[in-house]
Design an enzyme around this catalytic site. Sequence first.
Site, PDB file in Angstrom:
ATOM      1  N   LYS A 175       0.733  -1.246   0.063  1.00 17.13           N
ATOM      2  CA  LYS A 175       0.088  -0.029   0.153  1.00 17.13           C
ATOM      3  C   LYS A 175       0.946   1.287  -0.027  1.00 17.13           C
ATOM      4  O   LYS A 175       1.917   1.265   0.679  1.00 17.13           O
ATOM      5  CB  LYS A 175      -0.859  -0.102   1.154  1.00 17.13           C
ATOM      6  CG  LYS A 175      -2.217  -1.237   1.360  1.00 17.13           C
ATOM      7  CD  LYS A 175      -3.017  -0.793   0.460  1.00 17.13           C
ATOM      8  CE  LYS A 175      -4.174  -1.918   0.266  1.00 17.13           C
ATOM      9  NZ  LYS A 175      -5.313  -1.710  -0.608  1.00 17.13           N
ATOM     10  N   HIS A 306     -10.553  -8.358  -7.664  1.00 20.80           N
ATOM     11  CA  HIS A 306     -10.401  -7.848  -6.302  1.00 20.80           C
ATOM     12  C   HIS A 306     -10.825  -8.627  -5.306  1.00 20.80           C
ATOM     13  O   HIS A 306     -12.259  -9.145  -5.307  1.00 20.80           O
ATOM     14  CB  HIS A 306     -10.955  -6.239  -6.334  1.00 20.80           C
ATOM     15  CG  HIS A 306     -11.014  -5.778  -4.903  1.00 20.80           C
ATOM     16  ND1 HIS A 306     -12.111  -5.462  -4.184  1.00 20.80           N
ATOM     17  CD2 HIS A 306      -9.895  -5.307  -3.978  1.00 20.80           C
ATOM     18  CE1 HIS A 306     -11.860  -5.369  -3.084  1.00 20.80           C
ATOM     19  NE2 HIS A 306     -10.650  -4.779  -2.957  1.00 20.80           N
TER      20      HIS A 306
END
Length: 374
Positions: A175, A306
Amino acid sequence: MPTDRIARIRIDSVRLPLDTPISDAKVLTGRQRPMTEVAMLFARIDTEAGYAGLGFGYSKRAGGPGQYAHAREIAPELLGEDPNDISRLWDKLVWAGASVGRSGLATQAIAALDVALWDLKAKRAGLPLAKLLGAHREEVRCYNTSGGFLHTPIEQVLENADEARERGIGGIKLKVGHPDAAVDLKRVAAVREHLGDGFPLMADANQQWDRPTARRLGRALDRFGLVWIEEPLDAYDHAGHAALARALDTPVATGEMLTSVAEHAALIDAGGPDVLQPDAPRIGGITQFLKLAALAEHHRLALAPHFAMELHLHLAAAYPGEPWVEHFEWLEPLFNERLEIAGGWMRVPDRPGLGLTLSDRVAGWTTDSYEVTG
């Protein structure tokens, strides 16, 4: 063979707690609070002949009770229907709630029922879902996301990456989107050095950059040889994603936050991205995902669904191009079965349907249930 009919439907609202509060860029920039649970919507559909299908959808942070309420309202529409007619039944369900739209929460509520119908159909055929759809492969490349969140200290991120590789996972996603861009670059550099140049590494900004920032940081990240940069811009900035994909050497990935095939089509028509990341529960289930997959194949896009690996593994295996599937262990406590991972690949189960049964722990997390028969 006589026509079978849907005789019973059960809907369950489940709150799955997470061991650690989760923070990505949206939390660090003040847009959201840390995530502490996942709201699951489960559907079970039984037929007169004794077959049963299991489906699920989900919501993060908010929306779970709304999905459950809408599913309760529309589920009776399926009673007495032939469960084979999945596309027609999807249309029937969406029109039953047409006043609240054909995307977003309304179709996310349909997703759990739609997945249950596909699971049921595959079980009746005695086939894994991927085989029913027409598999192109027995296993799919997989990468881990859960070990690289922004709340995780970099030392722990590196340990998590090692553990993922030891489990046989073939890629690591980190991230980014920290308010201080220097922190992002330092963390990506550390993970790249730790993994080595040849190991697949992705970065995910969770929609936190504006266009100038995305161009500047995208160019800075080009040197790390990433598989992709994910959601660098607002999910609905289709033109921005397309322009960024043309400007960078690193592929651009997005799509997970879109909630219909039409929204994805608009993204594709705008000219981007390089990698499409649809989420079947968010766009209305498997029926809609198959329409989108055909569109993505037509445009020669890479595919990386996802979240929800337990479902998306089957759908990715049926995609003609070489896809990725996202490894998250978050949903594992819900199911008795575990997916097989080795050598960078996640193997399609040989069990009929999704190959999933609910664990005993689900009952303790269930907040409401609804059942209808006919």
